[in-house]
Design an enzyme around this catalytic site. Sequence first.
Site, PDB file in Angstrom:
ATOM      1  N   GLU A 154       0.818  -1.224   0.000  1.00 41.52           N
ATOM      2  CA  GLU A 154       0.000   0.000   0.000  1.00 41.52           C
ATOM      3  C   GLU A 154       0.852   1.274   0.000  1.00 41.52           C
ATOM      4  OE1 GLU A 154      -2.672  -0.587   3.305  1.00 41.52           O
ATOM      5  OE2 GLU A 154      -3.933  -1.967   2.178  1.00 41.52           O
ATOM      6  N   GLU A 212      -6.371  -8.328  -0.542  1.00 40.78           N
ATOM      7  CA  GLU A 212      -6.918  -8.370   0.817  1.00 40.78           C
ATOM      8  C   GLU A 212      -8.415  -8.110   0.716  1.00 40.78           C
ATOM      9  OE1 GLU A 212      -4.939  -5.574   3.393  1.00 40.78           O
ATOM     10  OE2 GLU A 212      -2.940  -6.331   2.886  1.00 40.78           O
TER      11      GLU A 212
END
Length: 698
Positions: free
Chosen positions: A168, A337
Amino acid sequence: MSAASIRLPLWAQTVASLAGAPAAGPLLLGVDYYPDQTPEALWEEDARMMADFGFTNVRIAEFAWALMEPAEGKFDFAWLRRSVDILHKHNIAVILGTPSAAPPPWLTAKYPDIVEVNEKGERLHPGGRRFTCPTNQVYRRLSLIIASEMARTFTETPGVIGWQIDNEFTLGSSQRCYCNYCQAGFQTWLRSRYGTLDNLNQSWGTVFWSQTYTDFSQIPVPLPSGGDPNPGLALDYDRYQSYANVSFQQEQLDMLRKTCPRHFVTTNNVGLVDTINMRDLYEKLDFTAFDNYPGFFDMLMAQQGRMGSSAFVSSSIALGHDLARSVKGGKPFMIMEEQSGKAGQKTFSPQPEKGQARLWTYQAIAHGAMGVNYFRWDTATFGAEEYWHGILNHDRSKSPAFDEIKQGVRELKALGREVLYSNYVTDAALVFDYDCSWALAIQPGHFRLAYLDQIVSWYGAISASRSGIDVIGPEIDLSAYKIVFAPVAYVMSEKQAARIRSFVQGGGMFVTNFRLGVKTETSQIVRTPLPGLLRDVMGVTVEDYIPVYSAKNGMKFSPALAGPDSECVLWTDILQPAGAEVLASYTMGAHAGQPAITMNSFGKGKAVYIGGDLNEASLARVLRTLSGMAGVKPPLEVPAGVEVTVRKAGNKQWIFVLNHGASSQSVNLPAAFVDLLNGEKLTGKIDIGAYGVRVLQA
Ligand SMILES: [Zn+2]
């Protein structure tokens, strides 16, 4: 398998005889796993349970730098190899994460200036994650060393199939770094972008406030300096920070391509953020991998006092998926995710309703995903994410969503690779331009006007037409579409304007709104009447542009867009038609009666200018009506709260029908279908249960 195909990356080896389907890759129906946080005595049990569950793979190690390199240059991968071996024994493949998002304490103690400086000029502190400077050469070198040691260690290890670089990018408490290293990096980047100082000074208009630079080393970063920064400098700094993160990733990618040629490489991020240009981030990776936490949209709405809009949540998730697919031109993407329970750090979202975890999985697949990894296997009992719930509870009992996620995995395996790797085809596109987002954030005009908000509102309105949407960049050729939407297209390049012009000329419908074409690529205001480069295409001149505060305005519609009057929420552009037809007019104040929406015929197509910021209901009606005029049709008529998408491979197609509501809904089928999830033969009126899913094939 031929000798030649062995040399192909594993992920790219085509599964035999999928007629008409694009090259299919591995099944990636897995889970994010943390052997580094789990007693080794449980690893065997974990692997056996994951195999029983039906999972095909895990992602591991992306935050385990301290265990893999306990002191500088001293590496220990023995524990990780034991974990990989156990997983492989149970047929669980492994995606390895490189650990650069969380450098260990020995590293920050020895090299404290790898820590980033925030927009106030304050240096962050180690102790969390994502606190590093993307430009800092020491951080880059040490990140590359640990990633290279991992790659060398695991390139031939059975069971390892691919890589996630870092985690991220830019998603920390401070999304930009403003340190001295970044200033020097910015200056170097500007030198190659502008060539000469004269060109840079002209492009930014530095004569304003006596900012003319006589040496590249004088150029600052946009830290507080008694007044707002030059808009051109500020926009270029956003571009530089995005570039710095992408080039940081590129160093690890180049190494992985060389060391692990048989493995795929990706990174994970969250779709609906504008802190990094996703198209640049994923350009050289094998596929897009996004993280999907619908519960966060629920929490966000509650923060903003907007309780209970499941349509906002479901369309925001869908927008993220459509962006993920479009980032690489329609290629199937992965969810790295996927929310499997209550999720969050200090505060957390509610447990998904019964059926939602499976529904969200199918929503990703319906929008073009080929794989889903759930976050996470077991729930940590320590650390900042100990309330980020997984598939097993803290006491390792089954979570509330355990059985339905297991059911979804079983069903997706039965649907098979042909569906998962099929295409998603649509006639409509929404332009999402990072330059517009950054430039508008620098000078929004109205303190509540934000590009991402406009994108989310427009996406929600367009998706109500259920026609499917690509979420494209400004550099994309538009000829494949019947209708293209581009809200707040604030920065407009000559090339983009030319593409829009030829799209409309050729018969397409272009729909845009206020603030069109105000800025050049260097964030100067155009010297021609607005909407600048597209004035002839739109067939209007913007006579004035006005943010809305206490002096309210409203809009009345012509029969073509018939419906109740709308308020103008944040903005009004006052339009002077030059050949365009008037579809709505303002109702209040000095500009009452003047045109508010216009439609121009240009070549074989139409160009629509929506001058005022419409309320939600009017925007939905107007955009849906325009989609209809452009000849865009949904594959099935469905009620509000039900989503429908189509995936295709050759002459086969699959219609996904998803009920995001808490009660059952019915849909009328125009022909006979089979529901591939349960084999039911269906005609006429059918029910979709609460949070239910149907996958229909004719
Ligand atoms: Zn920095």
